[in-house]
Motif scaffolding. Structure first.
Motif, PDB file in Angstrom:
ATOM      1  N   TYR A 114       0.748  -1.634  -0.092  1.00  0.00           N
ATOM      2  CA  TYR A 114      -0.237   0.111   0.311  1.00  0.00           C
ATOM      3  C   TYR A 114       1.225   1.497   0.173  1.00  0.00           C
ATOM      4  N   ALA A 118       1.218   4.607  -2.368  1.00  0.00           N
ATOM      5  CA  ALA A 118       0.714   6.226  -1.570  1.00  0.00           C
ATOM      6  C   ALA A 118       1.597   6.134  -1.629  1.00  0.00           C
ATOM      7  N   LEU A 291      -4.024   8.936   4.815  1.00  0.00           N
ATOM      8  CA  LEU A 291      -3.548   8.161   3.342  1.00  0.00           C
ATOM      9  C   LEU A 291      -1.899   7.816   3.244  1.00  0.00           C
ATOM     10  N   LEU A 292      -1.319   8.452   3.973  1.00  0.00           N
ATOM     11  CA  LEU A 292       1.071   7.626   3.990  1.00  0.00           C
ATOM     12  C   LEU A 292       0.561   7.749   5.530  1.00  0.00           C
ATOM     13  N   GLN A 295      -2.737   4.882   7.140  1.00  0.00           N
ATOM     14  CA  GLN A 295      -3.629   3.433   5.591  1.00  0.00           C
ATOM     15  C   GLN A 295      -2.958   2.116   6.020  1.00  0.00           C
TER      16      GLN A 295
END
Length: 339
Positions: A114, A118, A291-292, A295
């Motif tokens: 991920y 990202a 997100l960074l 997640q």
């Protein structure tokens, strides 16, 4: 010591990188789904196993060959799709290369996969500032547009963009390079773009939606809904329930990252009326924290089940990015108010 100047960045790099990222993400998800459905079959026999990382390497090599062999926007787009698929097959097996036992099911591998995408997406969606281009970079970009149109002609939009880039900015209108590129742009034949009207209509609809105040308020409202779950997660951690989870560190980090994102979002909500530009920057920072950081730990703790909740953050980031691009707000403009 004088450092060498970096080459001018292609104006189409953002859309090409979106294709690469989308192709890679889809490849990882489809590969995981297919392997789980098929019972993780192996290609080979007699002690041999042809891992799909090898197919990824072949696709990456094919993308490189396409880029080096064929000019033009269409070739770059195909190379981006093929290269994205190759990178997806490569990164999907990262668990085998970071563990001594070559464990494909290494749990942190999902977070690593991920994070790799990202970072790429964060690089793609960062707000642009076209005014910071040097005259030489503008000329180089106009020439690239012209060269793309040599085999097929130029669409009206690409021709207008090239001529806009050649508008004098700090140099003489009679500059020899600009004049030569302008002549080439003017001489190229027209090319029809049957999808132009639909793209423009969709872009106009998106701009109308994201520029409405209710959209920014809705973004803040959605983020504020994260506060109760965060409080519940903190209470759960304090009571010791999280200590029984398999990924304790990832679970605690997930709660901490989400709490930071929520605090930034709450601060942005209070600024929406008084200073909307600053509020938008804070909201975007909040989404990027999730997100960074958040997640990454969600994928580590929940594995690919975390994909379901990822869509909301991506949607919010897209809305905020469009609005920031429209307003041309640099991320470092002004100062961030104290939390």
């Amino acid at each position: 010591m004088i450092l060498p100047r970096l080459p001018a960045r292609s104006g189409s790099s953002r859309s090409d990188l979106w294709v690469l990222a989308g192709s890679g993400i889809a490849t990882v998800l489809l590969t995981r789904w297919f392997l789980a459905t098929a019972g993780y079959p192996k290609i080979g026999g007699g002690g041999l196993h042809i891992a799909h990382v090898l197919w990824g390497g072949l696709l990456l090599a094919a993308a490189l060959v396409i880029t080096l062999t064929y000019p033009g926007r269409a070739a770059r787009r195909v190379a981006a799709a093929v290269g994205g698929a190759g990178f997806g097959l490569f990164i999907d097996e990262v668990g085998k290369f970071v563990t001594e036992r070559t464990d494909y099911f290494y749990r942190p591998a999902a977070g690593i996969i991920y994070l790799s995408f990202a970072v790429l997406v964060a690089f793609v969606v960062r707000p642009r500032d076209p005014g910071r281009r040097t005259p030489e970079e503008r000329t180089a970009e106009a020439l690239r547009l012209a060269l793309d149109g040599v085999p097929t002609g130029l669409t009206a939009a690409h021709r207008a963009e090239a001529l806009r880039l050649l508008t004098p900015t700090g140099r003489s209108p009679a500059d020899a390079a600009d004049a030569a590129v302008r002549a080439l742009v003017t001489a190229l034949p027209d090319r029809d773009d049957p999808w132009a009207a639909r793209r423009h209509a969709l872009a106009a609809l998106a701009r109308r939606l994201v520029t409405r105040p209710v959209v920014a308020v809705a973004v803040a409202g959605v983020y504020l809904l994260l506060v109760p779950p965060l409080v519940g997660g903190a209470v759960e951690a304090a009571m010791g329930d999280l200590w029984q989870t398999r990924e304790l560190g990832a679970s605690l980090a997930m709660v901490a990252a989400a709490a930071v994102a929520a605090v930034i979002a709450v601060r942005a909500a209070f600024l929406l009326r008084a200073d909307r530009p600053r509020a938008l920057r804070l909201l975007r920072a909040s989404v990027l924290v999730d997100l960074l950081a958040g997640q990454v730990f969600k994928f580590t703790a929940l594995q690919f089940d975390a994909t379901v909740g990822l869509g909301l953050s991506v949607l919010l980031l897209a809305v905020l990015t469009v609005e920031l691009d429209r307003r041309r707000i640099p991320l470092n403009a002004g100062h961030t108010p104290p939390m």
